[in-house]
Design a protein around this motif. Structure first.
Motif, short mmCIF file in Angstrom:
data_model
loop_
_atom_site.label_atom_id
_atom_site.label_comp_id
_atom_site.label_asym_id
_atom_site.label_seq_id
_atom_site.Cartn_x
_atom_site.Cartn_y
_atom_site.Cartn_z
N ASP A 1 2.63 0.37 9.98
CA ASP A 1 1.82 -0.12 10.98
C ASP A 1 1.06 0.73 10.98
OD1 ASP A 1 1.32 -2.88 12.52
OD2 ASP A 1 2.13 -1.63 14.69
N ASP A 2 1.22 1.92 10.92
CA ASP A 2 0.00 2.61 10.80
C ASP A 2 -0.56 3.04 9.58
OD1 ASP A 2 1.85 4.21 12.30
OD2 ASP A 2 2.39 5.35 10.91
N ILE A 3 -0.83 2.05 8.68
CA ILE A 3 -1.75 1.23 7.37
C ILE A 3 -2.58 0.39 7.86
CG2 ILE A 3 -2.38 0.30 5.72
CD1 ILE A 3 -0.80 2.87 5.14
N ARG A 4 -2.30 -0.11 8.82
CA ARG A 4 -3.23 -1.38 9.77
C ARG A 4 -4.09 -0.71 10.80
NH1 ARG A 4 -2.11 -5.12 13.99
NH2 ARG A 4 0.45 -4.95 14.04
N ARG A 5 -3.27 0.24 11.82
CA ARG A 5 -3.29 0.50 12.92
C ARG A 5 -4.25 1.60 12.87
NH1 ARG A 5 -1.75 -2.02 16.92
NH2 ARG A 5 0.23 -3.21 16.93
N SER A 6 -4.17 2.61 11.76
CA SER A 6 -5.15 3.98 11.88
C SER A 6 -5.82 3.98 10.80
CB SER A 6 -3.71 5.37 11.94
OG SER A 6 -2.78 4.84 13.19
N ILE B 1 1.36 -0.78 0.33
CA ILE B 1 0.07 -0.44 0.38
C ILE B 1 0.72 1.01 -0.26
CG2 ILE B 1 -1.18 1.02 1.37
CD1 ILE B 1 -2.45 -1.24 2.02
N ILE B 2 1.86 1.26 0.99
CA ILE B 2 3.23 2.36 0.80
C ILE B 2 3.85 2.99 -0.19
CG2 ILE B 2 5.04 3.20 2.45
CD1 ILE B 2 4.36 2.65 4.26
N SER C 1 7.85 6.23 4.21
CA SER C 1 8.93 5.63 4.70
C SER C 1 8.42 4.43 4.98
CB SER C 1 9.39 6.00 5.51
OG SER C 1 9.91 4.92 6.56
N SER C 2 8.93 3.22 3.85
CA SER C 2 8.78 1.68 4.11
C SER C 2 8.09 1.32 5.96
CB SER C 2 8.96 1.15 3.53
OG SER C 2 11.11 0.90 4.03
#
Length: 236
Positions: free
Chosen positions: A91-96, A73-74, A86-87
């Motif tokens: 984890d921000d994708i999943r959590r936020s 996604i990034i 930044s790669s």
């Protein structure tokens, strides 16, 4: 939705982001309290999992078997949506950025369709078929009717998914005789086996003082007994 600031994006990408935010507002995703940057990241993540680069007519779904991992996604955001992320922020994708959409069932991950652990880092995300259909209608004469139909059917879908998730949960019988149910996944199968097979053989009367999973972090939590053995604060 209040007008937000979108920096360093081409007019085409900015239009896609603003349109996606309008869609999320229309279907009731509660992002009003989020900052402008987070709103942009949420919109970009949804554009990525739906495979939208130029127009909403491109929207794909889980039926197309094209799931993106958080790192992918990034990469998509950087390549197609003018991102410079930044790669290491995967984890921000999943959590936020996708948590509200996955909770609502508008975005699905591959672990919902097979027996992967919900913590499996290789799992991928895709738009649900119904959500992708709605996205494809955006900006067309069918949008209003599709939106009305989507909102009505989604309430029915939520009930079906809730029943399905409950059926897939893993029953675990504690030494005390109490039975709890964990969400599906290899990690929780291991927790079950430790409690039901290891403890009776090697636990010598041990109790379960804490047990949690991704859906309920504090499923079992005996605070007084944990404190008595000087266990660390679980919030940490």
């Amino acid at each position: 939705m209040k007008e937000i600031k979108i920096k360093n994006k081409s007019p085409k990408v900015e239009k896609l982001i603003r349109s996606m935010l309008n869609i999320l507002e229309a279907i009731g995703i509660p992002i009003e309290q989020e900052g402008d940057r987070t709103k942009v990241r949420i919109a970009e993540a949804v554009l990525a999992v739906a495979g939208i680069k130029k127009s909403f007519a491109e929207a794909k779904s889980s039926d197309d078997k094209e799931f993106l991992t958080t790192r992918q996604i990034i990469d998509y955001e950087n390549k197609h949506l003018g991102g410079k992320y930044s790669s290491g922020s995967y984890d921000d994708i999943r959590r936020s950025h996708l948590i509200l959409l996955t909770t609502a069932g508008y975005v699905v991950n591959s672990s919902q369709l097979d027996t992967q652990s919900t913590n499996n880092p290789t799992r991928g995300y895709a738009a649900s078929p119904a959500f992708a259909q709605l996205l494809r209608s955006y900006g067309t004469a069918e949008w209003e009717s599709e939106l009305s139909d989507f909102k009505r059917k989604n309430e029915e879908l939520k009930e079906v998914l809730a029943r399905k998730r409950e059926l897939e949960r893993i029953p675990v019988k504690l030494p005390s005789g109490v039975e709890v149910r964990l969400s599906a996944g290899e990690h929780n199968e291991l927790q079950r086996d430790i409690i039901q097979q290891f403890l009776p053989r090697f636990g010598f009367g041990a109790e379960v003082l804490y047990l949690g999973d991704t859906t309920d972090k504090y499923l079992i939590r005996e605070d007084e007994k944990l404190k008595a053995i000087n266990f660390f604060e679980l919030e940490h």
